[in-house]
Motif scaffolding. Structure first.
Motif, mmCIF file in Angstrom:
data_model
loop_
_atom_site.group_PDB
_atom_site.id
_atom_site.type_symbol
_atom_site.label_atom_id
_atom_site.label_comp_id
_atom_site.label_asym_id
_atom_site.label_seq_id
_atom_site.Cartn_x
_atom_site.Cartn_y
_atom_site.Cartn_z
ATOM 1 N N UNK A 1 26.205 -12.887 129.603
ATOM 2 C CA UNK A 1 27.273 -12.361 128.743
ATOM 3 C C UNK A 1 27.052 -10.880 128.440
ATOM 4 N N UNK A 2 25.782 -10.517 128.206
ATOM 5 C CA UNK A 2 25.457 -9.136 127.866
ATOM 6 C C UNK A 2 25.163 -8.271 129.086
ATOM 7 N N UNK A 3 25.354 -8.803 130.296
ATOM 8 C CA UNK A 3 25.155 -8.022 131.514
ATOM 9 C C UNK A 3 23.693 -7.700 131.791
ATOM 10 N N UNK A 4 22.821 -8.665 131.597
ATOM 11 C CA UNK A 4 21.384 -8.464 131.748
ATOM 12 C C UNK A 4 21.000 -7.932 133.123
ATOM 13 N N UNK A 5 21.623 -8.443 134.179
ATOM 14 C CA UNK A 5 21.270 -8.016 135.534
ATOM 15 C C UNK A 5 21.503 -6.514 135.690
ATOM 16 N N UNK A 6 22.633 -6.043 135.218
ATOM 17 C CA UNK A 6 22.936 -4.618 135.318
ATOM 18 C C UNK A 6 22.030 -3.781 134.417
ATOM 19 N N UNK B 1 18.782 -11.413 142.577
ATOM 20 C CA UNK B 1 18.760 -11.352 141.114
ATOM 21 C C UNK B 1 20.087 -11.848 140.544
ATOM 22 N N UNK B 2 21.197 -11.491 141.187
ATOM 23 C CA UNK B 2 22.503 -11.950 140.723
ATOM 24 C C UNK B 2 22.636 -13.465 140.858
ATOM 25 N N UNK B 3 22.012 -14.046 141.881
ATOM 26 C CA UNK B 3 22.077 -15.495 142.067
ATOM 27 C C UNK B 3 21.174 -16.203 141.058
ATOM 28 N N UNK B 4 19.941 -15.727 140.911
ATOM 29 C CA UNK B 4 18.968 -16.394 140.039
ATOM 30 C C UNK B 4 19.325 -16.230 138.565
ATOM 31 N N UNK C 1 25.578 -13.579 136.824
ATOM 32 C CA UNK C 1 26.258 -12.378 136.350
ATOM 33 C C UNK C 1 27.561 -12.674 135.619
ATOM 34 N N UNK C 2 27.928 -13.953 135.519
ATOM 35 C CA UNK C 2 29.193 -14.307 134.861
ATOM 36 C C UNK C 2 28.945 -15.344 133.781
ATOM 37 N N UNK C 3 29.287 -14.982 132.546
ATOM 38 C CA UNK C 3 29.140 -15.904 131.417
ATOM 39 C C UNK C 3 30.260 -16.935 131.462
ATOM 40 N N UNK C 4 29.896 -18.191 131.233
ATOM 41 C CA UNK C 4 30.874 -19.271 131.152
ATOM 42 C C UNK C 4 30.440 -20.214 130.042
ATOM 43 N N UNK C 5 31.227 -20.348 128.977
ATOM 44 C CA UNK C 5 30.841 -21.239 127.880
ATOM 45 C C UNK C 5 30.675 -22.692 128.324
ATOM 46 N N UNK C 6 31.352 -23.096 129.390
ATOM 47 C CA UNK C 6 31.204 -24.457 129.900
ATOM 48 C C UNK C 6 29.783 -24.689 130.433
ATOM 49 N N UNK C 7 29.134 -23.624 130.883
ATOM 50 C CA UNK C 7 27.742 -23.743 131.328
ATOM 51 C C UNK C 7 26.844 -24.169 130.165
ATOM 52 N N UNK C 8 27.121 -23.671 128.970
ATOM 53 C CA UNK C 8 26.335 -24.058 127.799
ATOM 54 C C UNK C 8 26.475 -25.559 127.540
#
Length: 151
Positions: free
Chosen positions: A103-108, A118-121, A124-131
């Motif tokens: 959500x906060x763009x950690x990879x960048x 790094x983008x795969x592990x 890069x995209x926040x999704x509340x459904x993942x939570x």
């Protein structure tokens, strides 16, 4: 999963070797989902449920839980973390942290935006459904733990 595998997973004292085998099987399942499952429920939700269980199995393959009697001694507070319910909770918090990092763009922010791995592990995209999926994985781990405690 066969009944024998489920019984071994929820046995009272599964070995590190068992958890290593589970971790390898779950990792292969995740790879197959990533390669062959179309976008949707299996890839988007089931894969995220399984990743929490995978992380749990990876940690349990490396560390064994501490007996409750030993964990009650003073100075052994950190050892309680490796008790199954606490470890499952720690894995859930880790998964949540990674998701909020997305959500906060950690990879960048780490300067790894151009690194595909790094983008795969990290993602890069926040999704509340993942939570929600991570929490379902946590509930499955707790269910297995409580099932193993019944006579």
């Amino acid at each position: 999963m066969s009944t024998a595998v489920i019984r071994a997973f929820i046995s009272r004292n599964p070995s590190r070797k068992s958890f290593f085998i589970y971790a390898v099987l779950l990792f292969l399942t995740e790879v197959l989902i990533a390669l062959y499952a179309p976008a949707g429920f299996i890839r988007g939700f089931v894969g995220d449920v399984l990743v929490v269980i995978l992380l749990f199995c990876m940690v349990r393959a490396v560390v064994s839980p501490v007996e409750k009697a030993a964990a009650k001694n003073t100075g052994d507070g950190i050892k309680r973390l490796f008790q199954t319910p606490w470890l499952a909770f720690a894995v859930l918090l880790f998964a949540f942290a990674i998701e909020f990092g997305q959500y906060w763009g950690l990879v960048d922010k780490l300067g790894l935006g151009g690194n595909r791995l790094a983008r795969i592990v990290i993602g890069s995209h926040f999704d509340p459904l993942d939570l929600v999926a991570y929490f379902v994985g946590y509930l499955i781990l707790l269910g297995c733990y409580w099932k193993s405690r019944q006579p």
